[in-house]
Design a protein around this motif. Structure first.
Motif, PDB file in Angstrom:
ATOM      1  N   LYS A  37       0.824  -1.214   0.000  1.00 12.00           N
ATOM      2  CA  LYS A  37       0.000   0.000   0.000  1.00 12.00           C
ATOM      3  C   LYS A  37       0.858   1.263   0.000  1.00 12.00           C
ATOM      4  CE  LYS A  37      -3.137   2.575   2.868  1.00 12.00           C
ATOM      5  NZ  LYS A  37      -3.434   2.810   4.263  1.00 12.00           N
ATOM      6  N   GLU A  38       1.963   1.238   0.717  1.00  9.17           N
ATOM      7  CA  GLU A  38       2.801   2.426   0.849  1.00  9.17           C
ATOM      8  C   GLU A  38       3.875   2.538  -0.228  1.00  9.17           C
ATOM      9  OE1 GLU A  38       4.236   2.232   4.838  1.00  9.17           O
ATOM     10  OE2 GLU A  38       2.339   2.935   5.677  1.00  9.17           O
ATOM     11  N   SER A  39       3.931   1.586  -1.155  1.00 10.03           N
ATOM     12  CA  SER A  39       4.961   1.638  -2.194  1.00 10.03           C
ATOM     13  C   SER A  39       4.711   2.822  -3.122  1.00 10.03           C
ATOM     14  CB  SER A  39       5.001   0.335  -2.983  1.00 10.03           C
ATOM     15  OG  SER A  39       3.920   0.275  -3.882  1.00 10.03           O
ATOM     16  N   PRO A  40       5.778   3.455  -3.620  1.00 16.73           N
ATOM     17  CA  PRO A  40       5.629   4.618  -4.497  1.00 16.73           C
ATOM     18  C   PRO A  40       4.827   4.314  -5.761  1.00 16.73           C
ATOM     19  CG  PRO A  40       7.917   4.383  -3.796  1.00 16.73           C
ATOM     20  CD  PRO A  40       7.184   3.177  -3.315  1.00 16.73           C
ATOM     21  N   THR A  41       4.978   3.127  -6.303  1.00 19.21           N
ATOM     22  CA  THR A  41       4.248   2.775  -7.525  1.00 19.21           C
ATOM     23  C   THR A  41       2.747   2.753  -7.285  1.00 19.21           C
ATOM     24  OG1 THR A  41       6.125   1.405  -8.173  1.00 19.21           O
ATOM     25  CG2 THR A  41       4.063   1.044  -9.340  1.00 19.21           C
ATOM     26  N   VAL A  42       2.342   2.153  -6.173  1.00 20.28           N
ATOM     27  CA  VAL A  42       0.917   2.082  -5.842  1.00 20.28           C
ATOM     28  C   VAL A  42       0.385   3.477  -5.528  1.00 20.28           C
ATOM     29  CG1 VAL A  42      -0.759   1.179  -4.170  1.00 20.28           C
ATOM     30  CG2 VAL A  42       1.036  -0.304  -5.068  1.00 20.28           C
ATOM     31  N   GLN A  43       1.146   4.285  -4.811  1.00 19.68           N
ATOM     32  CA  GLN A  43       0.720   5.648  -4.491  1.00 19.68           C
ATOM     33  C   GLN A  43       0.552   6.477  -5.762  1.00 19.68           C
ATOM     34  OE1 GLN A  43      -0.148   7.008  -1.477  1.00 19.68           O
ATOM     35  NE2 GLN A  43      -0.018   4.908  -0.751  1.00 19.68           N
ATOM     36  N   GLU A  44       1.492   6.331  -6.698  1.00 21.36           N
ATOM     37  CA  GLU A  44       1.405   7.064  -7.960  1.00 21.36           C
ATOM     38  C   GLU A  44       0.165   6.639  -8.748  1.00 21.36           C
ATOM     39  OE1 GLU A  44       3.943   7.485 -12.089  1.00 21.36           O
ATOM     40  OE2 GLU A  44       5.007   6.993 -10.246  1.00 21.36           O
ATOM     41  N   ALA A  45      -0.075   5.334  -8.807  1.00 20.63           N
ATOM     42  CA  ALA A  45      -1.250   4.824  -9.516  1.00 20.63           C
ATOM     43  C   ALA A  45      -2.535   5.340  -8.868  1.00 20.63           C
ATOM     44  CB  ALA A  45      -1.238   3.305  -9.539  1.00 20.63           C
ATOM     45  N   ALA A  46      -2.568   5.376  -7.555  1.00 13.02           N
ATOM     46  CA  ALA A  46      -3.753   5.877  -6.850  1.00 13.02           C
ATOM     47  C   ALA A  46      -3.972   7.359  -7.163  1.00 13.02           C
ATOM     48  CB  ALA A  46      -3.602   5.673  -5.349  1.00 13.02           C
ATOM     49  N   GLY A  47      -2.894   8.125  -7.245  1.00 15.22           N
ATOM     50  CA  GLY A  47      -3.017   9.541  -7.591  1.00 15.22           C
ATOM     51  C   GLY A  47      -3.558   9.738  -8.987  1.00 15.22           C
ATOM     52  N   VAL A  48      -3.075   8.934  -9.935  1.00 12.18           N
ATOM     53  CA  VAL A  48      -3.546   9.023 -11.322  1.00 12.18           C
ATOM     54  C   VAL A  48      -5.027   8.680 -11.402  1.00 12.18           C
ATOM     55  CG1 VAL A  48      -3.356   7.951 -13.609  1.00 12.18           C
ATOM     56  CG2 VAL A  48      -1.290   8.610 -12.372  1.00 12.18           C
ATOM     57  N   VAL A  49      -5.432   7.621 -10.714  1.00 11.87           N
ATOM     58  CA  VAL A  49      -6.832   7.211 -10.720  1.00 11.87           C
ATOM     59  C   VAL A  49      -7.709   8.303 -10.111  1.00 11.87           C
ATOM     60  CG1 VAL A  49      -8.476   5.571  -9.723  1.00 11.87           C
ATOM     61  CG2 VAL A  49      -6.356   4.751 -10.754  1.00 11.87           C
ATOM     62  N   GLN A  50      -7.239   8.916  -9.027  1.00 11.08           N
ATOM     63  CA  GLN A  50      -8.020   9.967  -8.383  1.00 11.08           C
ATOM     64  C   GLN A  50      -8.159  11.189  -9.293  1.00 11.08           C
ATOM     65  OE1 GLN A  50      -6.717  10.992  -4.472  1.00 11.08           O
ATOM     66  NE2 GLN A  50      -8.564  12.136  -4.029  1.00 11.08           N
ATOM     67  N   GLU A  51      -7.095  11.552 -10.002  1.00  8.49           N
ATOM     68  CA  GLU A  51      -7.165  12.670 -10.945  1.00  8.49           C
ATOM     69  C   GLU A  51      -8.156  12.372 -12.063  1.00  8.49           C
ATOM     70  OE1 GLU A  51      -3.288  13.694 -12.416  1.00  8.49           O
ATOM     71  OE2 GLU A  51      -2.481  13.918 -10.386  1.00  8.49           O
ATOM     72  N   GLN A  52      -8.119  11.158 -12.597  1.00  7.96           N
ATOM     73  CA  GLN A  52      -9.044  10.784 -13.657  1.00  7.96           C
ATOM     74  C   GLN A  52     -10.486  10.804 -13.156  1.00  7.96           C
ATOM     75  OE1 GLN A  52      -7.589   6.983 -14.932  1.00  7.96           O
ATOM     76  NE2 GLN A  52      -6.185   7.874 -16.441  1.00  7.96           N
ATOM     77  N   ALA A  53     -10.701  10.316 -11.946  1.00  8.45           N
ATOM     78  CA  ALA A  53     -12.054  10.311 -11.380  1.00  8.45           C
ATOM     79  C   ALA A  53     -12.562  11.736 -11.198  1.00  8.45           C
ATOM     80  CB  ALA A  53     -12.065   9.568 -10.047  1.00  8.45           C
ATOM     81  N   THR A  54     -11.697  12.628 -10.730  1.00  6.32           N
ATOM     82  CA  THR A  54     -12.090  14.026 -10.549  1.00  6.32           C
ATOM     83  C   THR A  54     -12.418  14.669 -11.894  1.00  6.32           C
ATOM     84  OG1 THR A  54     -10.693  14.180  -8.593  1.00  6.32           O
ATOM     85  CG2 THR A  54     -11.366  16.255  -9.604  1.00  6.32           C
ATOM     86  N   ARG A  55     -11.602  14.386 -12.906  1.00  8.55           N
ATOM     87  CA  ARG A  55     -11.831  14.942 -14.250  1.00  8.55           C
ATOM     88  C   ARG A  55     -13.152  14.417 -14.815  1.00  8.55           C
ATOM     89  NH1 ARG A  55     -11.138  12.767 -18.977  1.00  8.55           N
ATOM     90  NH2 ARG A  55      -9.800  11.096 -18.180  1.00  8.55           N
ATOM     91  N   LEU A  56     -13.376  13.100 -14.698  1.00 14.58           N
ATOM     92  CA  LEU A  56     -14.614  12.523 -15.216  1.00 14.58           C
ATOM     93  C   LEU A  56     -15.831  13.066 -14.472  1.00 14.58           C
ATOM     94  CD1 LEU A  56     -13.514   8.825 -15.751  1.00 14.58           C
ATOM     95  CD2 LEU A  56     -14.051  10.509 -17.510  1.00 14.58           C
ATOM     96  N   TYR A  57     -15.699  13.261 -13.182  1.00 14.98           N
ATOM     97  CA  TYR A  57     -16.798  13.843 -12.403  1.00 14.98           C
ATOM     98  C   TYR A  57     -17.118  15.247 -12.911  1.00 14.98           C
ATOM     99  CZ  TYR A  57     -19.057  16.463  -8.724  1.00 14.98           C
ATOM    100  OH  TYR A  57     -19.902  17.290  -8.040  1.00 14.98           O
ATOM    101  N   SER A  58     -16.083  16.055 -13.113  1.00 15.52           N
ATOM    102  CA  SER A  58     -16.292  17.428 -13.569  1.00 15.52           C
ATOM    103  C   SER A  58     -16.948  17.467 -14.939  1.00 15.52           C
ATOM    104  CB  SER A  58     -14.959  18.179 -13.629  1.00 15.52           C
ATOM    105  OG  SER A  58     -14.391  18.275 -12.355  1.00 15.52           O
TER     106      SER A  58
END
Length: 111
Positions: A37-58
């Motif tokens: 969960k705390e690995s940089p790769t997983v954190q980066e992927a989670a950030g990308v997914v959150q940005e996409q979700a925010t964009r799609l919501y908007s």
């Protein structure tokens, strides 16, 4: 009745086998999950997914608002309240998880 007995037997077997694995195995699995969960790769992927979700919501919010503004729903009392609301509840929830922005996606007031 037979199905219930089989279910209870499976539940009991799972409990016994789980208890035999012991606390050490549980702690090992927990530490591995935390490391992943705390690995940089997983954190980066989670950030990308959150940005996409925010964009799609908007984008979705803008499309729905435009469609509703040009419908008979906008003329109703409920439509007037919903269309006139500055920050709908779902948008407040998204902002709470993504953090405040300078403007709302619809170009509203700053936070």
């Amino acid at each position: 009745m037979r199905g219930k007995l089989l279910f209870l037997g499976g539940l009991a077997a799972g409990f016994v086998l789980g208890a035999r694995a012991g606390r050490e195995k549980y702690e090992e699995l927990k530490a591995t999950a935390l490391k992943i969960k705390e690995s940089p790769t997983v954190q980066e992927a989670a950030g990308v997914v959150q940005e996409q979700a925010t964009r799609l919501y908007s984008e979705g919010k803008t499309k729905v608002t435009d469609k509703l503004a040009n419908s008979r729903f906008a003329e109703s009392d409920l439509g007037q309240r919903l269309m006139g609301s500055e920050t709908p509840a779902i948008e407040r929830d998204v902002l709470a998880t993504t953090g405040p922005s300078k403007t709302t996606p619809s170009g509203g007031t700053s936070f």
